[in-house]
Design an enzyme around this catalytic site. Sequence first.
Site, PDB file in Angstrom:
ATOM      1  N   ASP A   1     -10.357   2.132   1.678  1.00  0.00           N
ATOM      2  CA  ASP A   1     -10.559   1.607   3.036  1.00  0.00           C
ATOM      3  C   ASP A   1     -11.229   2.651   3.926  1.00  0.00           C
ATOM      4  OD1 ASP A   1      -9.454  -0.932   2.682  1.00  0.00           O
ATOM      5  OD2 ASP A   1      -7.414  -0.236   3.095  1.00  0.00           O
TER       6      ASP A   1
ATOM      7  N   LYS B   1       0.811  -1.227   0.000  1.00  0.00           N
ATOM      8  CA  LYS B   1       0.000   0.000   0.000  1.00  0.00           C
ATOM      9  C   LYS B   1       0.843   1.275   0.000  1.00  0.00           C
ATOM     10  CE  LYS B   1      -4.068  -2.101   2.152  1.00  0.00           C
ATOM     11  NZ  LYS B   1      -5.080  -1.998   3.227  1.00  0.00           N
TER      12      LYS B   1
END
Length: 279
Positions: A109, A72
């Site tokens: 997210d 990420k």
Amino acid sequence: MASKVGGARRAAVLGKPIGHSLSPVLHRAAYDELGLTEWSYDRFEVDEASLPGFFEKLGPEWAGLSLTMPLKRAVIPLLDEISETAASVDAVNTVVLTEDGRRLGDNTDIPGMVAALREHGIEQVDSAAILGAGATASSALAALARICTGEVVAYVRSEARAAEMRQWGERLDVEVRTADWVDAAQALRSPLVIATTPAGATDALAAAVPERPATLFDVLYDPWPTELAARWSMFGGAVVSGLDLLVHQAVLQVEQMTGCSPVPLEAMRHAGERALAAH
């Protein structure tokens, strides 16, 4: 409902380890419902060292990528642009590959957490507690920046982690106080508790669930329920699961990659539930 580009398109989830990922199940369920018969979604085991090479081989048929640990942050230098949301936590979990060859990074997210909470009736809280201090905890803080009007207490295991969470609080403009993990049972009296810890880490807290708990957001989904979530439900508290988060963030990914809206959230959720039950 048509996709952004005609013909066969590809998408995939990357990470290491990757065999456990439910993303293929969720995205394929969406493609089925949306009639995207020529779209495919795969999984590839990729680490930080092999990520640049993977990107070099992406052809024009690629529409997007989902990223999990440990990629990420490592993906950011490979992108042309990242969203404010992704920049706020230095983490990208979604890459959209445009027709003109650009690579755009986002983080679904954070809005996924907010959407999962909203689905359970949580629009705003006046305080909250976070269990843990890893990468998911920073995303939880970013989500709380949108819905929490007061203090967030983060329960952590070390002073280094505590300092990190306070820094994230300053960066995200969230009032963060840190507390030692040995006092984590106190967190369970908060209006909203977000557990961001690995499997088993909160099991010992189950015995401390108060008689009238409020809302627990436990980011795990396998094994499910966790001991804490099971006890919380038994006492009548509201529980938001890691599957709720996974589905809501995947809905946003499918929207961005395909250009289709609305995306079939319930079909994706049912597919995820079936896969977990089979597993």
